[in-house]
Design a protein around this motif. Structure first.
Motif, PDB file in Angstrom:
ATOM      1  N   ALA A  15       2.622  10.122  -3.850  1.00 22.09           N
ATOM      2  CA  ALA A  15       1.953   9.682  -5.083  1.00 22.09           C
ATOM      3  C   ALA A  15       2.858   8.792  -5.923  1.00 22.09           C
ATOM      4  CB  ALA A  15       1.496  10.897  -5.888  1.00 22.09           C
ATOM      5  N   VAL A  16       4.140   9.165  -6.038  1.00 22.45           N
ATOM      6  CA  VAL A  16       5.074   8.340  -6.812  1.00 22.45           C
ATOM      7  C   VAL A  16       5.181   6.952  -6.208  1.00 22.45           C
ATOM      8  CG1 VAL A  16       7.500   8.028  -7.446  1.00 22.45           C
ATOM      9  CG2 VAL A  16       6.410  10.259  -7.745  1.00 22.45           C
ATOM     10  N   HIS A  17       5.372   6.880  -4.898  1.00 22.36           N
ATOM     11  CA  HIS A  17       5.456   5.584  -4.239  1.00 22.36           C
ATOM     12  C   HIS A  17       4.193   4.760  -4.473  1.00 22.36           C
ATOM     13  CE1 HIS A  17       8.664   7.135  -1.202  1.00 22.36           C
ATOM     14  NE2 HIS A  17       9.232   6.468  -2.169  1.00 22.36           N
ATOM     15  N   GLU A  18       3.057   5.397  -4.320  1.00 19.20           N
ATOM     16  CA  GLU A  18       1.793   4.672  -4.466  1.00 19.20           C
ATOM     17  C   GLU A  18       1.597   4.135  -5.875  1.00 19.20           C
ATOM     18  OE1 GLU A  18      -1.043   6.896  -1.131  1.00 19.20           O
ATOM     19  OE2 GLU A  18      -1.252   7.364  -3.261  1.00 19.20           O
TER      20      GLU A  18
ATOM     21  N   SER B 124      14.855   6.154  -0.157  1.00 22.21           N
ATOM     22  CA  SER B 124      15.795   7.165  -0.637  1.00 22.21           C
ATOM     23  C   SER B 124      15.087   8.291  -1.370  1.00 22.21           C
ATOM     24  CB  SER B 124      16.837   6.525  -1.560  1.00 22.21           C
ATOM     25  OG  SER B 124      17.628   5.602  -0.852  1.00 22.21           O
ATOM     26  N   LEU B 125      13.933   7.976  -1.956  1.00 30.24           N
ATOM     27  CA  LEU B 125      13.141   9.022  -2.599  1.00 30.24           C
ATOM     28  C   LEU B 125      12.281   9.696  -1.541  1.00 30.24           C
ATOM     29  CD1 LEU B 125      12.107  10.566  -5.056  1.00 30.24           C
ATOM     30  CD2 LEU B 125      10.402   8.767  -5.368  1.00 30.24           C
ATOM     31  N   SER B 126      12.635  10.913  -1.212  1.00 29.38           N
ATOM     32  CA  SER B 126      11.909  11.667  -0.192  1.00 29.38           C
ATOM     33  C   SER B 126      11.713  13.093  -0.671  1.00 29.38           C
ATOM     34  CB  SER B 126      12.703  11.673   1.118  1.00 29.38           C
ATOM     35  OG  SER B 126      13.927  12.383   0.943  1.00 29.38           O
ATOM     36  N   ALA B 127      10.826  13.808   0.001  1.00 31.76           N
ATOM     37  CA  ALA B 127      10.602  15.215  -0.346  1.00 31.76           C
ATOM     38  C   ALA B 127      11.870  16.032  -0.115  1.00 31.76           C
ATOM     39  CB  ALA B 127       9.444  15.765   0.481  1.00 31.76           C
TER      40      ALA B 127
ATOM     41  N   TRP C 262      -1.002  13.782 -11.307  1.00 30.96           N
ATOM     42  CA  TRP C 262      -2.457  13.914 -11.146  1.00 30.96           C
ATOM     43  C   TRP C 262      -2.857  13.626  -9.710  1.00 30.96           C
ATOM     44  CZ3 TRP C 262      -6.240  10.387  -9.700  1.00 30.96           C
ATOM     45  CH2 TRP C 262      -7.566  10.819  -9.860  1.00 30.96           C
ATOM     46  N   ARG C 263      -2.311  12.573  -9.136  1.00 31.74           N
ATOM     47  CA  ARG C 263      -2.659  12.231  -7.753  1.00 31.74           C
ATOM     48  C   ARG C 263      -2.251  13.339  -6.788  1.00 31.74           C
ATOM     49  NH1 ARG C 263      -2.161   5.832  -6.341  1.00 31.74           N
ATOM     50  NH2 ARG C 263      -2.940   5.007  -8.322  1.00 31.74           N
TER      51      ARG C 263
ATOM     52  N   ASP D 170       5.672  16.973  -0.765  1.00 28.16           N
ATOM     53  CA  ASP D 170       5.332  15.831   0.092  1.00 28.16           C
ATOM     54  C   ASP D 170       4.265  14.966  -0.568  1.00 28.16           C
ATOM     55  OD1 ASP D 170       7.028  16.315   2.390  1.00 28.16           O
ATOM     56  OD2 ASP D 170       5.693  17.975   2.926  1.00 28.16           O
ATOM     57  N   ARG D 171       3.226  15.606  -1.119  1.00 25.50           N
ATOM     58  CA  ARG D 171       2.171  14.847  -1.799  1.00 25.50           C
ATOM     59  C   ARG D 171       2.728  14.090  -2.996  1.00 25.50           C
ATOM     60  NH1 ARG D 171      -0.532  19.812  -1.710  1.00 25.50           N
ATOM     61  NH2 ARG D 171      -0.556  19.857  -3.999  1.00 25.50           N
TER      62      ARG D 171
END
Length: 298
Positions: free
Chosen positions: A227-230, A157-160, A197-198, A222-223
């Motif tokens: 990064a949040v998911h990672e 659900s969390l997408s750009a 930061w990522r 998009d980045r």
């Protein structure tokens, strides 16, 4: 305050002993925590069976067989521990920091019988900023604890595109927008700093600048989602960040704090290869933001 990965770690630690278990007896040792306990709290729990143990944002949610849901928020220093009938920990671990064992702070004790056998599940909270509630499952989405809460940062659900819809035309700085629980649920200060930061994004960048004229997300957004998911998934896998009072249900502590790239690293070298800059700390809306001024300029 524990962040989402810490709460998810607690959920996973409690699940084997609590899910499917019957609450034989419940000891409520004070009338309130941060807020008063709901009316007849212990009596409403006793005799009930936990059918599922979930999480929404930073809330633990235990579904009961009568249609109610036990809600628990850990606050600043709340923690659970699980003791088998003979007094041994159900899940052994390495104790890096002493957890609170003072029985004065054992505010709720649940005696359970379940698939893992008899056990006591003890909620300890020295600062008493945590709280518990009982809410009918049918009322969860409209209850004040959950109404208007944003998407989970762990799922699709969390997408750009989702963020672009909420960021378009907005001048709020990126850090503030990411901490807005109406946009993303449970995302806290630590992992916001790490994700920015990522993604190489400035915490002061207006969020509208991450959305194109057509309303489509730019590459930076998009980045950021990646990064949040990672960072969240890595922290959950590592057992949470283990800052201050947080402990897993078996007393062990996670290790993700040792892999922080910017959080709480003011004055240290940026860990991005070839950067060479120094991590800075700024204050935004009363919260510390750690960032690299060289590689977070986009």
């Amino acid at each position: 305050m524990p962040e989402l990965p810490e709460v998810e770690t607690v959920r996973r630690g409690l699940q084997p002993v609590l899910e499917g278990a019957r609450l034989v007896r419940v000891e409520q040792r004070r009338k309130d925590l941060r807020f008063p306990f709901p009316e007849r709290f212990a009596q409403r729990l006793e005799g009930r069976t936990v059918t599922a143990l979930g999480r929404r944002a930073k809330y633990l949610m235990a579904d009961l067989d009568d249609g109610e849901v036990l809600i628990a928020h850990l606050g600043m220093s709340g923690s659970f521990r699980v003791e088998a009938a003979e007094g041994a920990a159900l899940a052994p671990g390495i104790f890096h920091h002493e957890r609170s064992k003072n029985s004065v702070h054992d505010h709720v004790v649940m005696h359970v019988e379940g698939p893992a056998g008899p056990a006591r599940i003890i909620y300890n909270d020295p600062r008493r900023f945590g709280y518990m509630d009982l809410i009918p499952r049918r009322d969860i989405e409209t209850h004040p604890w959950f109404a208007g809460i944003g998407v989970e940062p762990t799922g699709n659900s969390l997408s750009a595109a989702h963020l672009a819809e909420r960021f378009v035309g907005k001048r709020a700085p990126l850090k503030a927008a990411l901490l807005d629980q109406r946009i993303i649920a449970g995302l806290g200060n630590i992992y916001v700093c790490e994700a920015m930061w990522r993604a190489g994004l400035s915490p002061e960048r207006p969020v509208g600048n991450l959305v194109g004229k057509s309303g489509r997300p730019k590459a930076g957004l998009d980045r950021l989602v990646v990064a949040v998911h990672e960072v969240i998934n890595e922290a959950i896998a590592a057992g949470g960040s283990s800052l201050r009072d947080h402990i897993q249900t078996d007393g062990t502590l996670g290790y993700f704090q040792h892999r922080f790239s910017v959080y709480d690293r003011e004055g240290e070298a940026c860990r991005r290869p070839g950067c060479g800059a120094t991590v800075l700390r700024i204050v935004q809306s009363g919260r510390s933001t750690f960032h690299c001024p060289r590689c977070q300029t986009h």
